[in-house]
Enzyme design. Structure first.
Site, mmCIF file in Angstrom:
data_model
loop_
_atom_site.group_PDB
_atom_site.id
_atom_site.type_symbol
_atom_site.label_atom_id
_atom_site.label_comp_id
_atom_site.label_asym_id
_atom_site.label_seq_id
_atom_site.Cartn_x
_atom_site.Cartn_y
_atom_site.Cartn_z
ATOM 1 N N ILE A 68 -1.891 -73.091 -36.546
ATOM 2 C CA ILE A 68 -2.209 -72.238 -37.690
ATOM 3 C C ILE A 68 -2.750 -70.887 -37.198
ATOM 4 O O ILE A 68 -3.931 -70.590 -37.371
ATOM 5 C CB ILE A 68 -3.183 -72.923 -38.677
ATOM 6 C CG1 ILE A 68 -4.371 -73.548 -37.937
ATOM 7 C CG2 ILE A 68 -2.483 -73.986 -39.500
ATOM 8 C CD1 ILE A 68 -5.456 -74.065 -38.868
ATOM 9 N N PRO A 69 -1.875 -70.098 -36.581
ATOM 10 C CA PRO A 69 -2.316 -68.778 -36.115
ATOM 11 C C PRO A 69 -2.619 -67.868 -37.305
ATOM 12 O O PRO A 69 -2.060 -68.040 -38.381
ATOM 13 C CB PRO A 69 -1.118 -68.264 -35.335
ATOM 14 C CG PRO A 69 0.051 -68.957 -35.937
ATOM 15 C CD PRO A 69 -0.452 -70.315 -36.345
ATOM 16 N N HIS A 70 -3.515 -66.925 -37.088
ATOM 17 C CA HIS A 70 -3.855 -66.015 -38.179
ATOM 18 C C HIS A 70 -4.577 -64.815 -37.607
ATOM 19 O O HIS A 70 -5.195 -64.897 -36.552
ATOM 20 C CB HIS A 70 -4.761 -66.715 -39.197
ATOM 21 C CG HIS A 70 -5.889 -67.475 -38.570
ATOM 22 N ND1 HIS A 70 -5.713 -68.743 -38.058
ATOM 23 C CD2 HIS A 70 -7.177 -67.156 -38.334
ATOM 24 C CE1 HIS A 70 -6.857 -69.165 -37.550
ATOM 25 N NE2 HIS A 70 -7.764 -68.224 -37.701
ATOM 26 N N GLY A 71 -4.474 -63.733 -38.288
ATOM 27 C CA GLY A 71 -5.257 -62.581 -37.907
ATOM 28 C C GLY A 71 -5.717 -61.888 -39.169
ATOM 29 O O GLY A 71 -4.898 -61.618 -40.041
#
Length: 153
Positions: A68-71
């Protein structure tokens, strides 16, 4: 405002199944381009940079072939999520030493509102991803419709 649910957040335009990316970078770029094309980003390169900044802080591979990558990013014009289902496992830093086959990429603004929405989305998705039936359905999803149905499990 209607209650936010996982399925209300999923936009069929930003769901990719049968992805053939062979590494994390290709997969993230492909998903970011999808978010950009659907109007969620105003600066794709800036967004990708922010996602990688977040990746440096710790692994987003949560196990069970899920990442669950996020920025939180000023490059986000509206909150959204891109979901990628890969045909083959790719290398990713994960907590269980498996690779990743499902990527859930969050696009949230870097302001306070974005931060609140981000936590809400993470907890909504995390709750669903704690269920084996949801994971199994995601791993075999063939379409955006299948992905939405998986999260309805």
């Amino acid at each position: 405002m209607a209650e936010t649910t996982v399925t209300s957040v999923i936009d069929s335009q930003t769901v990719l199944t049968h992805m053939t990316a062979t590494n994390k970078d290709d997969a993230l770029r492909e998903l970011a381009a999808t978010l950009s094309d659907a109007g969620y980003l105003n600066d794709t390169a800036g967004y990708i940079h922010d996602v990688y900044q977040r990746e440096k802080e710790g692994s987003t591979g949560i196990g069970n072939y899920i990442a669950i990558p996020h920025g939180k990013s000023d490059s986000v014009s509206k909150i959204g999520v891109a979901i990628g289902i890969l045909d083959h496992e790719i290398d990713w830093e994960t907590i269980d030493d498996h690779g990743v086959k499902v990527i859930i990429l969050f696009a949230v603004g870097s302001d306070t509102e974005g931060a609140k929405e981000h936590l809400k989305l993470l907890s909504l998705f995390a709750r669903k991803l704690g269920r084996d039936a949801v994971i199994e359905a995601l791993l075999t999803a063939d379409s955006a419709k299948d992905v939405k149905e998986a999260f309805n499990n």
